[in-house]
Structures are given as C-alpha cells and as structure tokens.
Design an enzyme around this catalytic site. Structure first.
Site, PDB file in Angstrom:
ATOM      1  CB  CYS A   1      -1.208  -0.312   1.610  1.00  0.00           C
ATOM      2  SG  CYS A   1      -2.024   1.576   1.260  1.00  0.00           S
TER       3      CYS A   1
ATOM      4  CB  CYS B   1      -6.575  -0.943   7.167  1.00  0.00           C
ATOM      5  SG  CYS B   1      -6.686  -0.939   4.828  1.00  0.00           S
TER       6      CYS B   1
END
Length: 369
Positions: free
Chosen positions: A113, A209
């Site tokens: 990410c 997440c």
C-alpha cells in the site's frame, strides 16, 4: 507546538499536503502543518468500503474514518479532498495479498500500500496541487544529509514504522515529511486533546486495515473462492501426517492449528509447497535460516558497505548480518523467515534499504532435504 517540515524557516507561501486517514496521527500532522503558517490541504484516499469494515473502529480510509478526517479539517479551517482509489487498492493490494497467500507466501500488504497508492498515487496528487511536500503520520524520521533525505527509525522504538517503508525511493523521500518521527505516541495524543480534535482518543488502526477481526483466510476466500483447497500435511521426508483444508490457513513458523499428533517433539510449519498443495512441518530447529535471497531490492544506502543489521518481521529486533549480491547472510541462525516477507537493512538507525524474501537457505541443509 511547532514541527520542522524541513522547508526552511519562512513558511509563508509554502503549501503542504497532508495524507489523512482519519486517525489521530495524521490529524495532528495536519494541525502542525496548519500552525506552521503554510497553506495546508488534507487529502484522504478512499481505499475500500466493504461489509463490516465500513463502520468498524480501528479501520482506516473508509466510511467513518473519512468523516473523521473531514471533521478535523473543518476544525482546523483547511481544505479537504477525498479521492476514490478503491479499484487501484483492490488490484494492487487486496488481490496481491490473496494471490500471495495462495502461492504459499507470507504477504505484507501495508508495504504494498505504501509503495503503491500512498507513495505513488498520493504523492502525484500532492505534486499536482503544487505542494512543497507531502506529510504523513508515519513514525519514522527523515534526516537531511549532503546527498538528500535519509530514512531513519523513529525516536520511539515501540512506534517505529520504518520496516513498512523500506520500499520508499530516494525521489519520494526527498519530497516526503514525517513530523511525528521524533515524538512519543503519548505526546501526539496530548497535542490532539490540546487542539480539541475529536479523534484524540480514537483507537489506533489495526495493521491490515481491510481484514476484519484478523481473519486473513476469509478475505482470501472472498477474493479467490478457489483458494480453500484441501491437501496433505507432510514431514520433512514427505511422510503424510495429516490433512489440511487450504494453504491459506498456514504461515511459516506456525504451530497451532496443525491438528496432528504422535510426534515426540512439537512440530511447526517449515514451508508451504504450493505446487503440491502441501504443508511441510518439522521440529523448531528446521526453521533456522542462515541466509535469504531478496528480489525487488530498494537501496537507499548509497555506497555503504560492511556489517549491518537486518529485520525480517515488523516486530523483530534487527540482527547482525552481511548483505552481498542480493543475499542477506545472518550472523546467527534466524527463525521463521518466510518467502513473501521483507528483509529491511539498517546501519544503526538509518534504513539502508531492503527487499522481498524470495528464497531462504536453511542453517542445517539436512533438515530441509
């Protein structure tokens, strides 16, 4: 309350873009930027919005967290923009996460990410907005040197996130700023409370997440329904000891959940043989690794050569090692090193670079035969 954004002493006429996830860290960075006198703009990337993750505390970049980021910007009187990067995040992070698990690797989606949507797409957006820098809430330090910015561990070792940022390029590092790197987390929350930010007591986001409740396998099955394929559990000689319901339920070094008995000593997952769909188990000593070969290496160390330390898991202590020809040689056997993980290299507190572990060399070759 001041922070050094390393843009000079006169911040008038400067523009700072802050990457905002809706958490306390990035919110405090926005406040520090705004109080520096620079024009400050908050940007949030909407990365996912599925199922339980939308309203769940401890997530980021979705649902309630976007609303929290907007509320902070309203409180500070700064602009806030939200960009939809859900498709890019799914393809570059979530799909890659699932494919790595299916291939018997141990993925680290937070690094993917950072090197993808956050430090590539977000950085490009910041440049398009004419910003002098992109500031984030990561706990690392950027140290100026004659050759440009250097990446260093955070002052608070319990919060250090340098392992997850090893893939940051020199060009990105010259543009990025990390104003929280010299602060303890407790002080950051104190600042948020002093400023009156509603997120001052908000829980920290979890490491991954998009994984509700830490159930990796359920996410992989949702993305790749064919992932849960039963196979054999075998010992180092190939003798069948039991059965498994899918490689996605196992990682190297795992002991629990094997559901096999009859061994005179505890057994651990030594490797995952994806082509044969087999979980290979052995005694703890079979986990010992003497070296790891890396791929996709990112080097920030210039002409550094010599002894260094290496870290192969985010929570592990760096250990003495040598690095040559793309291979990390550990001074003492290292345990639980798995393909798909990252090896990050340090000289003291400075990040020299790192890469993805492609293969490992057992400390005792006979045990891995």
């Amino acid at each position: 309350m001041q922070a050094d954004f390393q843009l000079g002493s006169d911040m008038k006429g400067r523009r700072i873009v802050v990457a905002m996830s809706g958490g306390v860290d990035s919110s405090v960075v926005a406040a520090l930027a705004q109080r520096s006198g620079a024009e400050t703009i908050g940007i949030t990337l909407q990365l996912y919005d599925h199922g339980a993750a939308v309203g769940r505390a401890g997530s980021c970049c979705a649902g309630r967290d976007i609303r929290d980021a907007r509320a902070v910007c309203d409180r500070l009187g700064i602009a806030h923009y939200v960009f939809d990067y859900e498709s890019a995040f799914r393809e570059s992070v979530i799909d890659r996460f699932a494919d790595d698990y299916m291939a018997g690797r141990t993925p680290i989606p937070c690094v993917r990410c950072n090197q993808g949507v956050k430090f590539t797409d977000l950085l490009r957006l910041a440049r398009d907005l004419g910003a002098d820098c992109l500031a984030t809430g990561h706990y690392v330090r950027r140290v100026e040197s004659a050759s440009g910015g250097e990446l260093h561990r955070a002052a608070d070792p319990a919060r250090d996130q340098s392992y997850f940022l090893f893939a940051t390029t020199q060009e990105q590092l010259d543009y990025l700023r990390f104003p929280l790197g010299g602060m303890p987390k407790a002080r950051v929350r104190e600042l948020a409370a002093e400023i009156g930010l509603g997120v001052a007591a908000k829980p920290d986001s979890q490491d991954i997440c998009f994984v509700p409740d830490g159930d990796y396998a359920s996410v992989v099955k949702k993305v790749r329904p064919e992932a849960e394929r039963a196979g054999e559990i075998v010992d180092l000689t190939g003798r069948v000891l039991g059965a498994h319901r899918g490689l996605i339920h196992f990682t190297v070094g795992q002991r629990r959940g094997l559901e096999i008995g009859g061994s005179p000593e505890p057994l651990y997952v030594v490797r995952l043989d994806a082509p044969a769909n087999r979980v290979v188990v052995g005694p703890r000593r079979a986990l010992a690794v003497s070296a790891a070969t890396l791929c996709d290496i990112n080097w920030l160390g210039g002409d550094f050569a010599g002894p260094l330390t290496a870290k192969v898991r985010s929570m592990a202590k760096p250990v003495p090692a040598l690095f040559a020809d793309g291979t990390v040689h550990f001074e003492a056997p290292e345990y639980g090193v798995a393909p798909g993980q990252a090896a990050v290299l340090y000289a003291g507190d400075r990040v020299l670079g790192g890469g993805w572990i492609e293969t490992t060399q057992p400390a005792d070759a006979a045990l891995a035969a």
